[in-house]
Design an enzyme around this catalytic site. Structure first.
Site, PDB file in Angstrom:
ATOM      1  N   HIS A 142      -1.026  -1.960  -3.407  1.00  0.00           N
ATOM      2  CA  HIS A 142      -1.609  -1.913  -2.063  1.00  0.00           C
ATOM      3  C   HIS A 142      -3.081  -1.524  -2.158  1.00  0.00           C
ATOM      4  CE1 HIS A 142       2.567  -1.150  -0.099  1.00  0.00           C
ATOM      5  NE2 HIS A 142       2.346  -2.430  -0.334  1.00  0.00           N
ATOM      6  N   HIS A 151      -3.137   1.887  -4.604  1.00  0.00           N
ATOM      7  CA  HIS A 151      -2.006   2.605  -5.205  1.00  0.00           C
ATOM      8  C   HIS A 151      -0.871   1.622  -5.448  1.00  0.00           C
ATOM      9  CE1 HIS A 151      -1.114   2.781  -0.834  1.00  0.00           C
ATOM     10  NE2 HIS A 151       0.094   2.470  -1.272  1.00  0.00           N
ATOM     11  N   THR A 172       3.489   2.689   4.768  1.00  0.00           N
ATOM     12  CA  THR A 172       4.880   2.695   4.280  1.00  0.00           C
ATOM     13  C   THR A 172       5.305   4.089   3.818  1.00  0.00           C
ATOM     14  OG1 THR A 172       4.257   2.096   2.025  1.00  0.00           O
ATOM     15  CG2 THR A 172       4.709   0.284   3.555  1.00  0.00           C
ATOM     16  N   THR A 173       4.429   5.070   4.005  1.00  0.00           N
ATOM     17  CA  THR A 173       4.765   6.464   3.682  1.00  0.00           C
ATOM     18  C   THR A 173       4.453   7.314   4.909  1.00  0.00           C
ATOM     19  OG1 THR A 173       2.526   6.811   2.807  1.00  0.00           O
ATOM     20  CG2 THR A 173       4.242   6.270   1.207  1.00  0.00           C
ATOM     21  N   HIS A 186       3.601   0.878  -5.972  1.00  0.00           N
ATOM     22  CA  HIS A 186       5.002   1.245  -5.719  1.00  0.00           C
ATOM     23  C   HIS A 186       5.841   0.565  -6.791  1.00  0.00           C
ATOM     24  CE1 HIS A 186       4.096   2.872  -1.688  1.00  0.00           C
ATOM     25  NE2 HIS A 186       3.161   1.936  -1.676  1.00  0.00           N
ATOM     26  N   HIS A 197       3.552  11.128  -5.316  1.00  0.00           N
ATOM     27  CA  HIS A 197       4.243  10.019  -4.652  1.00  0.00           C
ATOM     28  C   HIS A 197       3.884   8.683  -5.281  1.00  0.00           C
ATOM     29  CE1 HIS A 197       5.542  12.745  -1.573  1.00  0.00           C
ATOM     30  NE2 HIS A 197       4.308  13.033  -1.227  1.00  0.00           N
ATOM     31  N   GLU A 236       7.880  -3.114  -2.157  1.00  0.00           N
ATOM     32  CA  GLU A 236       8.234  -2.672  -0.804  1.00  0.00           C
ATOM     33  C   GLU A 236       8.561  -3.890   0.049  1.00  0.00           C
ATOM     34  OE1 GLU A 236       5.198   0.448   0.332  1.00  0.00           O
ATOM     35  OE2 GLU A 236       7.078   1.511  -0.075  1.00  0.00           O
TER      36      GLU A 236
END
Ligand code: NAG
Ligand code: NAG
Length: 385
Positions: free
Chosen positions: A151, A124, A233-234, A126, A99, A138
């Site tokens: 993040h 991590h 957010t996941t 995005h 992911h 995001e």
């Protein structure tokens, strides 16, 4: 899918009931254990809430930060990373979890300046898909995305024993969000991570990387940020996150961004049709009744979108054409000795009339645009609010 067969010879009702129960239970457990999700497709974003109910909650992340509606809170103090520079002797571990690319942080790293003491867990990223448009972050600010987002996840170590306990609780987590913009020079801090992406191309792969000062990944200005209560957010989207989204953006180079967007796969090694790990960002969620605080007074610079700009230009052109038409009638009336009631008889089809106008008022630049029928049609579209 759960498929089972029952032997005919052992049809004792009690045994049968027990077997069916056991198989059903195993079946439910296995689907619960898998709980696969993706950003698009069968278990895409819009379906998350069917499997993970909290994803359908009213306090979800990310959000669009509308700077004309944020509330300035002078009591918000600067965010202070603690021990981000003390990376120790052990290497960091970078992994591709299918992911995102994730890096666990040291237990002594944390963040102060929040209502509680928070300890660092992992960071991590995005990002988007490598095609021109600036999408990938995001959070958006005044409707604008950045190219990517970092993040840094922390848990409330003052109230909770560990991450697994904190993640479901109110005020359990604190995430620092950094908007990343492409353009400019190579960002050396991000090189510490990006240099190793080629070693973890497939889901499940890990690589040890040299330690580095994690604070260098953050923007310089840690005083100006937006703060709100939101969620992961996941999936499972727990609504336990106190968000800090920095106003200052971090820059990486275009080739760094392209690398992030095109090197990783969301699929395991050896899969016949590998899928690139791209567009791993969630759409912005409704703010509902929440307030977004700002630690500073945002200068709300209204940025017009391309659509709005063309609407304004076309609108102005229309105005000019209107004005020119009126002028033409006025001039015509003055020049002509005949009265108004003659006009209907000399009315010409639109094309001819346009030519006529051009003849009459060659000097008027604005009139030339009347020969572009496409623009005239678009002009009826009102500007977006
Ligand atoms: C987290 O803390 C709780 C409560 O102290 C404990 O029961 C649990 O085992 C801990 N979990 C982990 C993963 O350490
Ligand atoms: C977040 O929620 C808590 C209640 O759990 C509240 O006290 C706090 O003011 C909220 N923070 C923001 C930034 O809205």
């Amino acid at each position: 899918m759960c498929v089972w067969e029952l032997g005919r010879e052992s049809m004792d009702p009690a045994w049968l009931a027990a077997t069916v129960f056991l198989l059903l239970w195993q079946c439910v457990e296995s689907t619960r254990a898998v709980k696969e999700w993706t950003y698009t497709g069968v278990v895409g974003q819009s379906e998350w809430s069917e499997v993970f109910p909290e994803c359908g909650g009213s306090g979800q992340s990310p959000i669009d930060v509308d700077t004309s509606r944020t509330r300035y809170d002078p009591s918000l103090s600067p965010v202070q990373p603690l021990g981000y520079g003390q990376y120790g002797r052990e290497p960091f571990t970078l992994s591709n979890n299918g992911h995102t690319v994730e890096m666990p942080l040291r237990s002594w790293m944390g963040v102060a300046g929040l209502p509680w003491q928070f300890s660092a867990i992992q960071l991590h990223l995005h990002w988007g898909n490598g095609v021109g448009v600036a999408t990938g972050s995001e959070h958006t600010i005044d409707g604008r995305s950045a190219s990517a987002e970092l993040h840094v996840v922390h848990y409330n170590s003052e109230l909770y024993a560990n991450m697994s306990e904190a993640k479901t609780q109110a005020n359990g987590l604190a995430v620092l969000g950094v908007l990343i913009e492409a353009g400019g020079e190579t960002n050396q801090a991000y090189t510490n991570i990006f240099n190793y992406l080629g070693r973890i191309r497939h889901a499940g792969q890990k690589v040890a990387i040299p330690g580095f000062d994690v604070q260098t990944l953050l923007p310089r200005d840690l005083n100006r940020y937006f703060r709100y209560n939101g969620s992961l957010t996941t999936p499972p989207c727990y609504q336990s996150v106190l968000w800090t989204v920095f106003a200052e953006r971090v820059r990486i180079s275009h080739s760094q961004l392209l690398k992030l967007e095109t090197v990783l796969y969301s699929t395991k090694p050896g899969v016949s049709q590998p899928t690139l790990l791209q567009d791993n960002y969630r759409a912005t969620q409704p703010l509902n009744h929440r307030t977004v605080l700002s630690s500073f007074i945002p200068v709300s610079v209204k940025i017009y979108t391309d659509g709005e700009i063309s609407a304004i230009v076309i609108g102005s052109l229309c105005g000019c054409i209107g004005l020119a038409t009126i002028t033409w009638f006025a001039v015509k009336t003055i020049r002509s000795t005949s009265s108004w009631d003659v006009l209907p008889s000399v009315r010409l089809p639109p094309q001819t009339r346009t030519k006529d106008v051009a003849k009459d008022l060659k000097q008027d630049m604005a009139l030339r645009t009347t020969s572009d029928p496409g623009k005239k049609e678009e002009a009826v579209t009102p500007p977006e609010p």
